[in-house]
Design a protein around this motif. Structure first.
Motif, PDB file in Angstrom:
ATOM      1  N   TRP A   1       1.930   3.119   3.184  1.00  0.00           N
ATOM      2  CA  TRP A   1       1.192   1.841   3.086  1.00  0.00           C
ATOM      3  C   TRP A   1       1.405   1.147   1.751  1.00  0.00           C
ATOM      4  N   ARG A   2       1.015  -0.140   1.763  1.00  0.00           N
ATOM      5  CA  ARG A   2       0.893  -0.923   0.542  1.00  0.00           C
ATOM      6  C   ARG A   2      -0.578  -1.019   0.217  1.00  0.00           C
ATOM      7  N   ASP A   3      -0.892  -0.920  -1.041  1.00  0.00           N
ATOM      8  CA  ASP A   3      -2.289  -0.880  -1.442  1.00  0.00           C
ATOM      9  C   ASP A   3      -2.999  -2.212  -1.235  1.00  0.00           C
TER      10      ASP A   3
ATOM     11  N   ALA B   1      -9.111  -1.065  -1.169  1.00  0.00           N
ATOM     12  CA  ALA B   1      -8.895   0.370  -1.413  1.00  0.00           C
ATOM     13  C   ALA B   1      -9.048   0.685  -2.900  1.00  0.00           C
ATOM     14  N   LEU B   2      -8.516  -0.182  -3.745  1.00  0.00           N
ATOM     15  CA  LEU B   2      -8.599   0.061  -5.192  1.00  0.00           C
ATOM     16  C   LEU B   2     -10.056   0.014  -5.656  1.00  0.00           C
ATOM     17  N   LYS B   3     -10.845  -0.930  -5.068  1.00  0.00           N
ATOM     18  CA  LYS B   3     -12.267  -1.017  -5.419  1.00  0.00           C
ATOM     19  C   LYS B   3     -13.023   0.213  -4.931  1.00  0.00           C
ATOM     20  N   MET B   4     -12.704   0.659  -3.718  1.00  0.00           N
ATOM     21  CA  MET B   4     -13.338   1.873  -3.177  1.00  0.00           C
ATOM     22  C   MET B   4     -13.066   3.057  -4.107  1.00  0.00           C
TER      23      MET B   4
ATOM     24  N   THR C   1      -9.839   0.649   4.585  1.00  0.00           N
ATOM     25  CA  THR C   1      -9.202   0.363   3.289  1.00  0.00           C
ATOM     26  C   THR C   1      -8.497  -0.997   3.255  1.00  0.00           C
ATOM     27  N   TYR C   2      -8.203  -1.542   4.425  1.00  0.00           N
ATOM     28  CA  TYR C   2      -7.441  -2.802   4.543  1.00  0.00           C
ATOM     29  C   TYR C   2      -6.092  -2.740   3.839  1.00  0.00           C
ATOM     30  N   ARG C   3      -5.536  -1.547   3.765  1.00  0.00           N
ATOM     31  CA  ARG C   3      -4.183  -1.447   3.247  1.00  0.00           C
ATOM     32  C   ARG C   3      -3.212  -1.998   4.290  1.00  0.00           C
ATOM     33  N   THR C   4      -2.018  -2.368   3.863  1.00  0.00           N
ATOM     34  CA  THR C   4      -0.986  -2.803   4.798  1.00  0.00           C
ATOM     35  C   THR C   4      -0.170  -1.581   5.191  1.00  0.00           C
ATOM     36  N   LEU C   5      -0.259  -1.223   6.474  1.00  0.00           N
ATOM     37  CA  LEU C   5       0.381   0.014   6.924  1.00  0.00           C
ATOM     38  C   LEU C   5       1.816  -0.222   7.401  1.00  0.00           C
ATOM     39  N   LEU C   6       2.717   0.651   6.964  1.00  0.00           N
ATOM     40  CA  LEU C   6       4.105   0.588   7.436  1.00  0.00           C
ATOM     41  C   LEU C   6       4.134   0.654   8.964  1.00  0.00           C
ATOM     42  N   ALA C   7       3.233   1.464   9.514  1.00  0.00           N
ATOM     43  CA  ALA C   7       3.159   1.658  10.963  1.00  0.00           C
ATOM     44  C   ALA C   7       3.057   0.331  11.720  1.00  0.00           C
TER      45      ALA C   7
ATOM     46  N   VAL D   1      13.708  -3.331   4.344  1.00  0.00           N
ATOM     47  CA  VAL D   1      13.124  -2.352   3.438  1.00  0.00           C
ATOM     48  C   VAL D   1      11.986  -2.993   2.659  1.00  0.00           C
ATOM     49  N   VAL D   2      10.846  -2.278   2.574  1.00  0.00           N
ATOM     50  CA  VAL D   2       9.669  -2.826   1.887  1.00  0.00           C
ATOM     51  C   VAL D   2       9.164  -1.822   0.839  1.00  0.00           C
ATOM     52  N   PRO D   3       8.683  -2.317  -0.296  1.00  0.00           N
ATOM     53  CA  PRO D   3       8.113  -1.402  -1.294  1.00  0.00           C
ATOM     54  C   PRO D   3       6.771  -0.861  -0.815  1.00  0.00           C
ATOM     55  N   LEU D   4       6.461   0.387  -1.153  1.00  0.00           N
ATOM     56  CA  LEU D   4       5.211   1.017  -0.720  1.00  0.00           C
ATOM     57  C   LEU D   4       4.487   1.654  -1.908  1.00  0.00           C
ATOM     58  N   ASP D   5       3.180   1.900  -1.715  1.00  0.00           N
ATOM     59  CA  ASP D   5       2.374   2.603  -2.721  1.00  0.00           C
ATOM     60  C   ASP D   5       2.003   4.016  -2.275  1.00  0.00           C
ATOM     61  N   GLY D   6       1.977   4.234  -0.970  1.00  0.00           N
ATOM     62  CA  GLY D   6       1.703   5.575  -0.429  1.00  0.00           C
ATOM     63  C   GLY D   6       2.786   5.905   0.587  1.00  0.00           C
ATOM     64  N   VAL D   7       3.162   7.178   0.692  1.00  0.00           N
ATOM     65  CA  VAL D   7       4.134   7.564   1.721  1.00  0.00           C
ATOM     66  C   VAL D   7       3.647   8.795   2.484  1.00  0.00           C
ATOM     67  N   GLY D   8       4.089   8.903   3.726  1.00  0.00           N
ATOM     68  CA  GLY D   8       3.864  10.093   4.527  1.00  0.00           C
ATOM     69  C   GLY D   8       5.066  11.006   4.402  1.00  0.00           C
ATOM     70  N   GLY D   9       4.893  12.278   4.765  1.00  0.00           N
ATOM     71  CA  GLY D   9       5.972  13.248   4.584  1.00  0.00           C
ATOM     72  C   GLY D   9       6.738  13.566   5.847  1.00  0.00           C
ATOM     73  N   THR D  10       6.563  12.784   6.908  1.00  0.00           N
ATOM     74  CA  THR D  10       7.178  13.147   8.188  1.00  0.00           C
ATOM     75  C   THR D  10       8.702  13.098   8.147  1.00  0.00           C
TER      76      THR D  10
END
Ligand code: GDP
Ligand code: MN
Length: 304
Positions: free
Chosen positions: A196-198, A202-205, A224-230, A242-251
């Protein structure tokens, strides 16, 4: 007979390029495995990256299920490495048994995904990934591909396709195929929400949280209202978007080995209120390595 020779490795000669096949770059495929799926192994065998450049690493829990999975895995390894065609054989294979217990007794999806189980579960996952990484990363490793044991379908060119983007960290979009009873045909849906992108929310939470609390994605209780790659994929969108992300999954996550060598690992604790693969993305960013994702490049998760 003198003392054993000192082996010198010149890490400057270990390249990491957009054309790893041409440059004969070594890749480590790492899989934490709670269950063995034949479809995972068959998909792995179909990978077109030269198998003599691939080392496989596995870590499995020492539970009854883990023992069964280890036996099934070893059987397939025997078959491939000793009896299969030469071109199918991997450079080497390492199996680790984890010396700590899984967080949840049951590996069933409903139990695994309960919010209350997440922190302990992700902590154990992080430790499993770290043990696997720190015991297998070698001086000639250029790339690390994190591939979950329940990823049953990817393009055979997965490694080449991800590496072609020449990013320090890049993740495919993990979907799941299922039977849609209304339309009476197979369909697909997003599966992994950890890329996701932050968001400001989410940052306030996170700001309001205690030092050990973590944010989790994909739970209505924690909007969280993050923008999900999904949800970034479009049916006719370009595969190489290709998009920049702040969180990644390990799949299905390709990482340049230098990112791990710099010290980026999977925090088994609250790191900026993130844990495991999402914490890894944050740690890599703090080290100056930007993660990316591919909205339209899909891999498929097993459907229980
Ligand atoms: P989910 O897809 O988000 O539900 O996560 P999974 O339960 O599939 O876990 C991700 C990966 O870690 C999969 O490859 C699992 O087989 C593996 N895994 C899950 N729990 C454990 C564990 O306790 N120990 C080890 N070694 N692997 C695990
Ligand atoms: Mn899974």
């Amino acid at each position: 007979q003198g003392p054993p020779p000192v082996t010198r490795y010149n890490l400057n000669k270990v390249t990491v390029t957009a054309d790893p096949v041409r440059n004969q770059e070594h890749i480590l495929i790492l899989t934490p495995m709670a269950r063995f799926y034949q479809e995972y192994w068959d998909n792995l065998l179909r990978m077109s990256y030269p198998h003599e450049l691939i080392t496989l690493g596995f870590i499995l829990p020492k539970t009854k299920e883990g023992n069964q999975a280890t036996a099934a895995l070893q059987q397939q390894i025997q078959k491939t490495q000793n009896h299969g065609p030469e071109k199918d054989r991997f450079k080497s294979i390492i199996i680790l048994r984890q010396d700590f217990d899984p967080a949840v007794a049951s590996q069933d999806e409903s139990e695994r995904h309960k919010l209350a189980n997440q922190k302990a579960r992700r902590e154990v996952m992080a430790k499993a990934r770290n043990s696997l990484l720190f015991t297998t990363l070698g001086p000639s490793t250029s790339w690390v591909l994190w591939l979950d044991a329940d990823i049953v379908e990817t393009p055979p060119t997965l490694i080449q396709d991800l590496a072609a983007h020449d990013k320090p960290i890049i993740v495919a979009n993990c979907f799941q195929k299922y039977y849609d009873p209304e339309r009476k045909k197979m369909a697909e849906r997003p599966y992994d929400f950890n890329s996701w992108r932050d968001s400001e929310t989410a940052l306030k939470m996170a700001e309001q949280m205690g030092p050990d609390d973590i944010l989790l994605e994909g739970y209505a209780e924690l909007a969280t209202y993050r923008t999900l790659l999904a949800y970034m994929s479009t049916s006719d969108g370009p595969k190489d978007l290709v998009v920049p992300l702040d969180g990644v999954g390990g799949t299905a996550l390709l990482v340049k080995a230098v990112v791990h060598r710099d010290g980026a690992m999977f925090p088994p604790f609250s790191f900026y209120h993130l844990i495991e693969s999402e914490g890894f993305a944050k740690m890599a960013k703090r080290l100056g390595w930007q993660p990316y994702g591919l909205p339209n490049y899909k891999v498929y998760h097993y459907n229980e």
